[in-house]
Design a protein around this motif. Structure first.
Motif, PDB file in Angstrom:
ATOM      1  N   ARG A 144      -9.267  -0.959   1.131  1.00 48.45           N
ATOM      2  CA  ARG A 144      -7.958  -0.319   0.914  1.00 48.45           C
ATOM      3  C   ARG A 144      -7.338  -0.799  -0.394  1.00 48.45           C
ATOM      4  NH1 ARG A 144      -3.324   0.140   5.193  1.00 48.45           N
ATOM      5  NH2 ARG A 144      -2.751   1.755   3.745  1.00 48.45           N
ATOM      6  N   THR A 174       0.830  -1.214   0.000  1.00 43.41           N
ATOM      7  CA  THR A 174       0.000   0.000   0.000  1.00 43.41           C
ATOM      8  C   THR A 174       0.862   1.259   0.000  1.00 43.41           C
ATOM      9  OG1 THR A 174      -0.086  -0.223   2.386  1.00 43.41           O
ATOM     10  CG2 THR A 174      -2.000  -1.019   1.165  1.00 43.41           C
ATOM     11  N   ASN A 224       3.003  10.403  -2.465  1.00 42.62           N
ATOM     12  CA  ASN A 224       3.232  10.850  -1.093  1.00 42.62           C
ATOM     13  C   ASN A 224       4.259  11.974  -1.023  1.00 42.62           C
ATOM     14  OD1 ASN A 224       5.827   9.770  -0.837  1.00 42.62           O
ATOM     15  ND2 ASN A 224       5.131   7.916   0.161  1.00 42.62           N
ATOM     16  N   GLN A 250      -9.345   0.258  -3.512  1.00 46.96           N
ATOM     17  CA  GLN A 250      -9.147   1.684  -3.786  1.00 46.96           C
ATOM     18  C   GLN A 250      -7.860   1.890  -4.609  1.00 46.96           C
ATOM     19  OE1 GLN A 250      -8.528   4.167  -0.308  1.00 46.96           O
ATOM     20  NE2 GLN A 250      -9.708   5.806  -1.243  1.00 46.96           N
ATOM     21  N   LYS A 271      -7.017   0.475   8.052  1.00 45.42           N
ATOM     22  CA  LYS A 271      -6.620   1.843   8.369  1.00 45.42           C
ATOM     23  C   LYS A 271      -7.746   2.807   8.073  1.00 45.42           C
ATOM     24  CE  LYS A 271      -2.013   3.905   7.999  1.00 45.42           C
ATOM     25  NZ  LYS A 271      -0.949   4.223   7.065  1.00 45.42           N
ATOM     26  N   GLN A 272      -7.788   3.882   8.848  1.00 45.01           N
ATOM     27  CA  GLN A 272      -8.743   4.967   8.642  1.00 45.01           C
ATOM     28  C   GLN A 272     -10.159   4.469   8.339  1.00 45.01           C
ATOM     29  OE1 GLN A 272      -6.478   6.806   5.604  1.00 45.01           O
ATOM     30  NE2 GLN A 272      -5.286   8.044   7.011  1.00 45.01           N
ATOM     31  N   GLY A 273     -10.599   3.517   9.161  1.00 48.69           N
ATOM     32  CA  GLY A 273     -11.965   3.015   9.041  1.00 48.69           C
ATOM     33  C   GLY A 273     -12.227   2.202   7.784  1.00 48.69           C
ATOM     34  N   GLN A 274     -11.194   1.892   7.019  1.00 46.18           N
ATOM     35  CA  GLN A 274     -11.403   1.097   5.805  1.00 46.18           C
ATOM     36  C   GLN A 274     -11.056  -0.362   6.084  1.00 46.18           C
ATOM     37  OE1 GLN A 274      -8.698   3.291   3.178  1.00 46.18           O
ATOM     38  NE2 GLN A 274     -10.392   3.446   1.748  1.00 46.18           N
TER      39      GLN A 274
END
Ligand SMILES: CCCCCCCCCCCCCCCCCC(=O)SCCNC(=O)CCNC(=O)[C@H](O)C(C)(C)COP(=O)(O)OP(=O)(O)OC[C@H]1O[C@@H](n2cnc3c(N)ncnc32)[C@H](O)[C@@H]1OP(=O)(O)O
Ligand SMILES: NC(=O)C1=CN([C@@H]2O[C@H](COP(=O)(O)OP(=O)(O)OC[C@H]3O[C@@H](n4cnc5c(N)ncnc54)[C@H](OP(=O)(O)O)[C@@H]3O)[C@@H](O)[C@H]2O)C=CC1
Length: 515
Positions: free
Chosen positions: A55, A19, A246, A58, A47-50
């Motif tokens: 993830r 990821t 990033n 996406q 992560k982050q509610g996923q």
């Protein structure tokens, strides 16, 4: 037909860090060039509610994977997300998943790491050293394993000037460090960290060096190779130029410069900017995976994935090209006009930090307060200055990395593989690459629309006018104060005024005569 692409066909591949920035480019290339691979196992943490699936899907549904969907329409079925946290014992992988991984995996690509320079030593050791040790243990129980590829960094031995493609010993054995992290408390670890890391600049490079030693010591009979990329930048060619997602490395600083926050940077213009495009790293990684599995070298080979010795570019040239690109492709809603400069001196660095970074931030925050809004610029500026101080080490030095193994591998490839898995950085045109990098930052990181370029240019023109106006007003105020206090200044002023008056009178007289 590409031998490397054919090699990955039908294989079950395990990727850690899929990821992350490099992991995504690695997966993309694998699916695109070997769509008949069996499965890619990815170790992912929710992560982050996923959920894991969300993830991974996406990522697969992002622009990066557009070309993959054409050649591998069933890509969603070929990826298997396994819930795992590399900070936990046995990675907190369920028994069934572990069984599946152990019995099917053919190739391991270990990309996961903490890449923060300021990470607490305990966490950095856990992820970059202990997790590597655990993964090797897992790998040793995989009967079908053909190769284990460990991604390290070219800076793992950045305390040396010339670095060979060998694993260097660490002053303190990794096992001792791992053990001590189990019983020392955070305060003591904080205290001993500077002593432990010695002449390494941060916990990241230190733990990556320890990770390499672990790979060498505990690799047993596995077929292992280590890849050491330098500063990984946006993609060069594949799947399209300029992809980045990033803020690490230069990307965050390109944003800061383009938005006008970054005005001055303590960097040595002649120092080598050892950037390496992400797709180049991935091509080398896949070629190394193939070579290690097929040719089974007797020892663990280290491959440098660097640009400096083959096609050097320096920070000065890079900075100028970044700024030149902002002229053509400006970022939207800039705070100030992009105009970053390099300085090598400590005093000038402090001066510019005060004048060009902190002062405008304080003034802007004051303005925000006055207009009833929440101040935020000082906080952002502090973060930028912190980032600058963290990267200073890497932009004021040059290193020499030998690349015998990488060059040997290049010559071992067929012409078709050299084309499909091109990692010959000598072919890279830096000016073009940097322009695409800046464009990629704008499109994929900032998500700005190209249609907004005329408005962004207008905005920069307005900022330029404000800048001129501000400087003129500042000059007039300073001058007015000076002539009020100094006889010399007054004399100079009267001299200038009378000179201008005489010149105008002469000009008027001569134009009347001519008429
Ligand atoms: C003339 C122009 C020239 C320009 C070009 C100059 C280029 C120089 C580049 C030098 C690069 C040298 C890299 C050397 C790499 C060594 C090789 C490797 O293996 S290393 C492998 C590569 N590893 C690295 O490169 C790691 C380097 N980075 C770090 O270690 C840390 O980020 C830190 C310690 C610097 C800051 O920590 P901290 O202050 O705690 O900040 P957090 O991270 O927690 O982020 C907090 C929030 O801020 C956001 N944000 C962050 N940065 C920026 C930015 N620049 N901007 C905007 N925003 C930024 C972030 O999204 C987040 O937002 P949210 O999620 O809260 O909304
Ligand atoms: N970027 C660079 O400039 C360079 C990178 N490298 C090396 O390349 C490799 C990849 O770096 P890059 O892609 O840039 O890094 P990223 O930070 O983008 O990705 C790191 C990956 O590791 C995963 N990870 C971190 N912690 C855990 C955990 N506890 N459990 C499971 N997974 C975890 C992250 O998962 P999650 O998404 O859940 O956070 C992410 O997938 C690293 O080994 C790095 O040292 C080497 C030289 C330069």
């Amino acid at each position: 037909m590409s031998m490397i692409a054919a090699f990955y066909g039908g294989k079950s591949i395990l990727i850690t860090g899929a990821t992350g920035f490099l992991g995504k480019v690695l997966m993309e290339k694998l699916f695109r060039t070997s769509p008949d691979l069996k499965v890619i196992y990815v170790l992912v943490r929710p992560k982050q509610g996923q959920t894991l699936q969300q993830r991974v899907f996406q990522i697969l549904d992002s622009k990066l994977f557009e070309k993959v969907k054409e050649v591998c329409p069933n890509v969603h079925e070929k990826i298997r997300a396994i819930s795992a946290d590399l900070n936990q014992n046995d990675f907190a992988i369920s028994k069934e998943d572990m069984q599946e991984l152990l019995s099917h995996t053919n190739i391991v690509f270990h990309c996961a790491a903490t890449v923060r320079f300021d990470d607490h030593l305990r966490h950095a050791v856990q992820l970059n050293v202990t997790a590597t040790q655990q993964l090797l243990l897992m790998a040793s129980q995989m009967p079908k394993l053909e190769a284990f590829i460990h991604i390290s960094t070219a800076f793992s031995n950045c305390n040396l000037k010339h670095i060979d493609e060998v694993v260097y010993p660490c002053p303190v054995e990794p096992k001792k460090i791992i053990d001590s992290m189990e019983w020392l408390d955070d305060a003591i670890i904080d205290e001993i960290t500077p002593k432990l890391i010695g002449d390494q600049p941060n916990t990241y490079t230190y733990t990556k060096a320890l990770g390499e030693v672990v790979v060498q010591q505990e690799g047993g009979n596995l077929n292992i190779a280590i890849i050491r990329p330098s500063i990984v930048g946006a993609t060069w060619q594949e799947p399209f130029p300029g992809w980045v997602d990033n803020l690490n490395g230069p990307s965050g600083l390109i944003i800061a410069a383009g938005k006008g926050f970054l005005r001055s940077i303590r960097a040595t213009p002649m120092a080598v900017a050892d950037l390496i495009p992400a797709d180049t790293v991935v091509n080398l990684t896949l070629a190394v995976g193939w070579y290690t599995a097929v040719h089974r070298p007797k020892s663990t080979l280290v491959y440098h994935c660097t640009s400096g010795n083959l096609n050097p570019c320096n920070w000065g040239k890079m900075g100028l090209q970044v700024l030149a690109t902002f002229e053509k492709i400006p970022f939207e809603r800039a705070f100030r006009r992009p105009n970053a400069d390099f300085t090598t001196n400590n005093i000038t660095t402090h001066y510019w930090n005060a004048v060009s970074h902190r002062a405008p931030a304080i003034i802007y925050d004051f303005y925000l307060r006055l207009t009833g809004r929440k101040p935020r610029m000082t906080k952002l500026m502090n973060r930028l200055l912190r980032t600058l101080s963290m990267v200073e080490y890497f932009i004021n030095r040059s290193w020499e990395w030998s690349t015998y193994n990488t060059e040997m591998l290049m010559s071992a490839l067929s012409p078709e593989d050299q084309r499909v898995f091109n990692f010959d950085v000598r072919q890279l045109n830096w000016l073009e690459y940097i322009e695409n990098y800046v464009l990629g930052v704008k499109k994929y990181l900032l998500k700005e629309d190209m249609a907004g370029i005329p408005e962004a240019k207008q905005h920069l023109k307005r900022l330029r006018n404000i800048h001129y106006l501000f400087n003129t007003a500042l000059f007039l105020i300073a001058w007015r104060l000076l002539i009020a206090r100094s006889q010399v200044a007054r004399n100079v002023w009267f001299f200038i005024v009378s000179f201008c008056y005489k010149f105008l009178s002469y000009f008027r007289a001569s134009s009347t005569l001519n008429a």
